[in-house]
Design a protein around this motif. Sequence first.
Motif, PDB file in Angstrom:
ATOM      1  N   GLN A 456      -5.848   2.881   9.529  1.00  0.00           N
ATOM      2  CA  GLN A 456      -4.645   2.975   8.689  1.00  0.00           C
ATOM      3  C   GLN A 456      -3.742   1.756   8.870  1.00  0.00           C
ATOM      4  O   GLN A 456      -3.235   1.188   7.887  1.00  0.00           O
ATOM      5  CB  GLN A 456      -3.854   4.245   9.019  1.00  0.00           C
ATOM      6  N   MET A 457      -3.555   1.319  10.111  1.00  0.00           N
ATOM      7  CA  MET A 457      -2.692   0.160  10.346  1.00  0.00           C
ATOM      8  C   MET A 457      -3.328  -1.114   9.788  1.00  0.00           C
ATOM      9  O   MET A 457      -2.619  -1.975   9.251  1.00  0.00           O
ATOM     10  CB  MET A 457      -2.430  -0.017  11.850  1.00  0.00           C
ATOM     11  N   SER A 458      -4.631  -1.226   9.881  1.00  0.00           N
ATOM     12  CA  SER A 458      -5.306  -2.398   9.307  1.00  0.00           C
ATOM     13  C   SER A 458      -5.105  -2.452   7.801  1.00  0.00           C
ATOM     14  O   SER A 458      -4.846  -3.520   7.225  1.00  0.00           O
ATOM     15  CB  SER A 458      -6.798  -2.369   9.648  1.00  0.00           C
ATOM     16  N   GLY A 459      -5.206  -1.297   7.144  1.00  0.00           N
ATOM     17  CA  GLY A 459      -4.989  -1.257   5.701  1.00  0.00           C
ATOM     18  C   GLY A 459      -3.557  -1.573   5.326  1.00  0.00           C
ATOM     19  O   GLY A 459      -3.301  -2.300   4.348  1.00  0.00           O
ATOM     20  N   LEU A 460      -2.618  -1.055   6.095  1.00  0.00           N
ATOM     21  CA  LEU A 460      -1.205  -1.332   5.816  1.00  0.00           C
ATOM     22  C   LEU A 460      -0.871  -2.803   6.052  1.00  0.00           C
ATOM     23  O   LEU A 460      -0.031  -3.377   5.357  1.00  0.00           O
ATOM     24  CB  LEU A 460      -0.326  -0.443   6.693  1.00  0.00           C
ATOM     25  N   ALA A 461      -1.541  -3.423   7.013  1.00  0.00           N
ATOM     26  CA  ALA A 461      -1.317  -4.847   7.266  1.00  0.00           C
ATOM     27  C   ALA A 461      -1.777  -5.689   6.089  1.00  0.00           C
ATOM     28  O   ALA A 461      -1.158  -6.716   5.770  1.00  0.00           O
ATOM     29  CB  ALA A 461      -2.048  -5.278   8.535  1.00  0.00           C
ATOM     30  N   GLU A 462      -2.842  -5.271   5.421  1.00  0.00           N
ATOM     31  CA  GLU A 462      -3.295  -5.992   4.232  1.00  0.00           C
ATOM     32  C   GLU A 462      -2.217  -5.969   3.140  1.00  0.00           C
ATOM     33  O   GLU A 462      -2.021  -6.943   2.418  1.00  0.00           O
ATOM     34  CB  GLU A 462      -4.589  -5.374   3.699  1.00  0.00           C
ATOM     35  N   VAL A 463      -1.514  -4.856   3.064  1.00  0.00           N
ATOM     36  CA  VAL A 463      -0.453  -4.729   2.065  1.00  0.00           C
ATOM     37  C   VAL A 463       0.769  -5.556   2.473  1.00  0.00           C
ATOM     38  O   VAL A 463       1.290  -6.354   1.681  1.00  0.00           O
ATOM     39  CB  VAL A 463      -0.059  -3.247   1.878  1.00  0.00           C
ATOM     40  N   ARG A 464       1.223  -5.369   3.698  1.00  0.00           N
ATOM     41  CA  ARG A 464       2.477  -5.991   4.132  1.00  0.00           C
ATOM     42  C   ARG A 464       2.364  -7.506   4.301  1.00  0.00           C
ATOM     43  O   ARG A 464       3.302  -8.253   3.994  1.00  0.00           O
ATOM     44  CB  ARG A 464       2.939  -5.364   5.451  1.00  0.00           C
ATOM     45  N   PHE A 465       1.223  -7.975   4.771  1.00  0.00           N
ATOM     46  CA  PHE A 465       1.129  -9.386   5.124  1.00  0.00           C
ATOM     47  C   PHE A 465       0.270 -10.224   4.185  1.00  0.00           C
ATOM     48  O   PHE A 465       0.356 -11.447   4.193  1.00  0.00           O
ATOM     49  CB  PHE A 465       0.589  -9.529   6.556  1.00  0.00           C
ATOM     50  N   ARG A 466      -0.570  -9.586   3.381  1.00  0.00           N
ATOM     51  CA  ARG A 466      -1.462 -10.353   2.505  1.00  0.00           C
ATOM     52  C   ARG A 466      -1.275 -10.013   1.027  1.00  0.00           C
ATOM     53  O   ARG A 466      -1.975 -10.543   0.175  1.00  0.00           O
ATOM     54  CB  ARG A 466      -2.915 -10.142   2.921  1.00  0.00           C
ATOM     55  N   GLY A 467      -0.353  -9.110   0.732  1.00  0.00           N
ATOM     56  CA  GLY A 467      -0.029  -8.861  -0.660  1.00  0.00           C
ATOM     57  C   GLY A 467      -0.970  -7.925  -1.382  1.00  0.00           C
ATOM     58  O   GLY A 467      -0.948  -7.853  -2.621  1.00  0.00           O
ATOM     59  N   ALA A 468      -1.815  -7.176  -0.654  1.00  0.00           N
ATOM     60  CA  ALA A 468      -2.691  -6.207  -1.305  1.00  0.00           C
ATOM     61  C   ALA A 468      -1.847  -5.104  -1.950  1.00  0.00           C
ATOM     62  O   ALA A 468      -0.729  -4.808  -1.504  1.00  0.00           O
ATOM     63  CB  ALA A 468      -3.666  -5.607  -0.287  1.00  0.00           C
ATOM     64  N   THR A 469      -2.388  -4.481  -2.984  1.00  0.00           N
ATOM     65  CA  THR A 469      -1.682  -3.401  -3.670  1.00  0.00           C
ATOM     66  C   THR A 469      -1.793  -2.116  -2.860  1.00  0.00           C
ATOM     67  O   THR A 469      -2.890  -1.709  -2.455  1.00  0.00           O
ATOM     68  CB  THR A 469      -2.272  -3.174  -5.074  1.00  0.00           C
ATOM     69  N   ALA A 470      -0.654  -1.480  -2.610  1.00  0.00           N
ATOM     70  CA  ALA A 470      -0.654  -0.244  -1.820  1.00  0.00           C
ATOM     71  C   ALA A 470      -1.275   0.900  -2.618  1.00  0.00           C
ATOM     72  O   ALA A 470      -1.022   1.054  -3.816  1.00  0.00           O
ATOM     73  CB  ALA A 470       0.772   0.109  -1.409  1.00  0.00           C
ATOM     74  N   THR A 471      -2.096   1.703  -1.948  1.00  0.00           N
ATOM     75  CA  THR A 471      -2.655   2.897  -2.574  1.00  0.00           C
ATOM     76  C   THR A 471      -1.602   4.007  -2.570  1.00  0.00           C
ATOM     77  O   THR A 471      -0.589   3.930  -1.869  1.00  0.00           O
ATOM     78  CB  THR A 471      -3.897   3.371  -1.815  1.00  0.00           C
ATOM     79  N   ASP A 472      -1.871   5.066  -3.338  1.00  0.00           N
ATOM     80  CA  ASP A 472      -0.943   6.199  -3.350  1.00  0.00           C
ATOM     81  C   ASP A 472      -0.828   6.813  -1.960  1.00  0.00           C
ATOM     82  O   ASP A 472       0.261   7.257  -1.554  1.00  0.00           O
ATOM     83  CB  ASP A 472      -1.410   7.251  -4.359  1.00  0.00           C
ATOM     84  N   LEU A 473      -1.946   6.854  -1.227  1.00  0.00           N
ATOM     85  CA  LEU A 473      -1.902   7.415   0.124  1.00  0.00           C
ATOM     86  C   LEU A 473      -1.014   6.556   1.022  1.00  0.00           C
ATOM     87  O   LEU A 473      -0.181   7.092   1.778  1.00  0.00           O
ATOM     88  CB  LEU A 473      -3.316   7.496   0.706  1.00  0.00           C
ATOM     89  N   GLN A 474      -1.168   5.250   0.954  1.00  0.00           N
ATOM     90  CA  GLN A 474      -0.348   4.367   1.786  1.00  0.00           C
ATOM     91  C   GLN A 474       1.133   4.476   1.423  1.00  0.00           C
ATOM     92  O   GLN A 474       1.995   4.433   2.305  1.00  0.00           O
ATOM     93  CB  GLN A 474      -0.825   2.923   1.632  1.00  0.00           C
ATOM     94  N   LYS A 475       1.422   4.650   0.150  1.00  0.00           N
ATOM     95  CA  LYS A 475       2.821   4.812  -0.259  1.00  0.00           C
ATOM     96  C   LYS A 475       3.411   6.116   0.274  1.00  0.00           C
ATOM     97  O   LYS A 475       4.636   6.221   0.455  1.00  0.00           O
ATOM     98  CB  LYS A 475       2.914   4.802  -1.786  1.00  0.00           C
ATOM     99  N   SER A 476       2.553   7.085   0.545  1.00  0.00           N
ATOM    100  CA  SER A 476       3.040   8.396   0.985  1.00  0.00           C
ATOM    101  C   SER A 476       3.301   8.454   2.488  1.00  0.00           C
ATOM    102  O   SER A 476       3.918   9.410   2.963  1.00  0.00           O
ATOM    103  CB  SER A 476       2.026   9.478   0.609  1.00  0.00           C
ATOM    104  N   TYR A 477       2.824   7.471   3.259  1.00  0.00           N
ATOM    105  CA  TYR A 477       2.993   7.509   4.708  1.00  0.00           C
ATOM    106  C   TYR A 477       4.475   7.455   5.076  1.00  0.00           C
ATOM    107  O   TYR A 477       5.221   6.570   4.630  1.00  0.00           O
ATOM    108  CB  TYR A 477       2.287   6.335   5.379  1.00  0.00           C
ATOM    109  N   THR A 478       4.907   8.382   5.906  1.00  0.00           N
ATOM    110  CA  THR A 478       6.278   8.395   6.406  1.00  0.00           C
ATOM    111  C   THR A 478       6.359   7.544   7.669  1.00  0.00           C
ATOM    112  O   THR A 478       5.336   7.207   8.282  1.00  0.00           O
ATOM    113  CB  THR A 478       6.718   9.824   6.744  1.00  0.00           C
ATOM    114  N   PRO A 479       7.563   7.195   8.101  1.00  0.00           N
ATOM    115  CA  PRO A 479       7.686   6.475   9.369  1.00  0.00           C
ATOM    116  C   PRO A 479       7.034   7.221  10.533  1.00  0.00           C
ATOM    117  O   PRO A 479       6.419   6.586  11.404  1.00  0.00           O
ATOM    118  CB  PRO A 479       9.199   6.348   9.552  1.00  0.00           C
ATOM    119  N   ASP A 480       7.152   8.537  10.558  1.00  0.00           N
ATOM    120  CA  ASP A 480       6.506   9.295  11.632  1.00  0.00           C
ATOM    121  C   ASP A 480       4.988   9.161  11.562  1.00  0.00           C
ATOM    122  O   ASP A 480       4.314   9.074  12.595  1.00  0.00           O
ATOM    123  CB  ASP A 480       6.905  10.770  11.553  1.00  0.00           C
ATOM    124  N   ASP A 481       4.444   9.165  10.353  1.00  0.00           N
ATOM    125  CA  ASP A 481       3.002   8.967  10.200  1.00  0.00           C
ATOM    126  C   ASP A 481       2.587   7.621  10.795  1.00  0.00           C
ATOM    127  O   ASP A 481       1.623   7.540  11.573  1.00  0.00           O
ATOM    128  CB  ASP A 481       2.596   8.991   8.725  1.00  0.00           C
TER     129      ASP A 481
END
Length: 635
Positions: A456-481
């Motif tokens: 999950q963190m690897s996928g989120l890093a692609e979004v935050r640092f490389r400009g990949a498009t966030a999936t609906d699941l990634q958009k749903s992650y809360t800070p606690d998640d």
Amino acid sequence: MRHYLTAALVLGLMGCGGSGGDSSSPLPSPGPALEIQAPATAAVGDAIALVARPVDTSSTDWRYRWRQTAGPAVNIANTISPVAAFDLPEAGSYQFEVSVTDGAVQRSETVDINVQGLGTGFTVTRDHAVVSGGRVSLRVTALEFDENFNLTAPTGILWQQTQGPSVSDMDSRNPLLMTFTAPRVTQDTLLTFEASGTLDGRTVSDEIQVLVRATPAPVEDAFFDTPVARVEAYRPDSPWASAMERCVYNNRISTPCTVESLPLIGQTTNTTTIDEVMDRVLVSHPWMGEQFERFLREQDPSGDFLHLLSSVTAVVLSYDVRPSFYWVATGAIYLDPEYLWLEDWQRNTINEDPDFRAGFGSMLAFFMPWRYVSGDEYASLYYPPQFHLNRPWQQLTPDLASLLYHELAHANDYFPRSTHSAIRAATLVEEYFTRVDNQGLPSDQLSQTLPLFSEQMSGLAEVRFRGATATDLQKSYTPDDVAGFFFPDRASDFYGYSSEREDLAMLFEEAMMWERYGIRRDVAVTGLRSDDRAQDLLVAQGQRGRIGQAELAPRLSLVLAELLPEAESIVDGLPGPVPMRSGESWWDNLVLSEEAVMERDLSPVKAFTGPQALPLEGRTHFGPRHASPVALPAR
């Protein structure tokens, strides 16, 4: 407003005197005339420029040296540029000399300026030269503030171009700052802009000039396929000057230079010295090299940076580098001079274009801010540019040292000192591929033997640092998640998930900052921004000094053994991490020690930190340490 006069000045073989020359009867010379533009009038407080352009030839064919020869001392922003820009501190007679050379003949001319009266207090900085197609930023500096730092800013600011080929992308959404792309030109071309507004009930304006230098377009398959600034060897007499200028930072490089023509520093010496390092420095502005040299002499007590710099071919310090990076194709590190300035005039020479990744991950529902702290205070402070403050020398260390540990971690990952004597390939790129195909890099060993495991963190890093498009699941992650994904894993920072190379560099950077400077790194998973300070960046989970987490120790030991064996023993002495208080804001989690928390609770939290009465904000970061990797040349 500044008004300029232009005189065509012919340069004699051994140089000629005068204070502007006589365009009607030029002195005979086999070389081209030099057209010098200087202000017809100038007043105290003005920011002005002298522009020297050879007639019928490009300024890129010449090397420039400006110096002041008379008058109250000024700081010339760039002494190796066709444009000498500076502020006028007091009335008087000023004189400046410009020398130019094409490598065979050196010629010089002097210019006199008489300064009288007071300026309007409304100025724009900084006049300068830019390569054809390069990026430019200009800033209004006419701001006044009282003893409580309440600003009186000009209103109704309007920018307009008054001379030169039309610029199509002028951006002044922040009225105090205007950015644009210089037009492509085939001969040196002067652009003039005017900013106007109202200050203290007065209508004020200032004119600023940008010389666009005719430079060839990038060659086919150029390593740098967008225009880059002109840089020169900081030490012109360096034995590596020609090779560096040819091989490291320009638009003509399409294949790597050979190791023989520009080896790693450590391949030419057993013990790297500061002088050997400074022989490998390229600068767009000489002050950058001066600051870097002083830092190495005064702020490297353990000699770490000299050890680590043995694994680079060159250090590039240029006003257009943003963000910093290391590149194996050239073997050089490229440093953003935001980490080097001390005086406001130096800062005014740095391009203010934002980091291109600023908007990445905007659809995600969390942030992972980070900062460096000393005790319960910010180690690094942000100096708002509108206040035009100087920065004390000690404030350079937290940012510059951490940056160097990070970029040099990359250089030593690719080519540790233990490999220098064994390099046999014709180019560093070929040597890199050989290493990857055989034993691998230390970062490869790290990811293979002690890997990170959060997909999950690897996928989120692609979004935050490389400009990949966030999936609906990634958009749903809360800070606690996200906290549940990150903190049980073995990365020291979110950025470590962007690649195995960054994983290694983040581990090394954080450990060395604690060991050498007593500075710890905070990292947290928080909610989003809020106008309510109490709700702004609410911490789901956070740690101070995560590098001391027991699960990270074996990974750090591997990194230190490969990159800096002299520091391998520090792993056992790292203090354990200090948890942040969940449910409180990132800002209120600055103070974590129990005694300090009790004291803090008795009084309001200060909005600013730093020296008394200065509006210095603690520096918090929301993004990566540096640039995404530049693509490697094909095998």
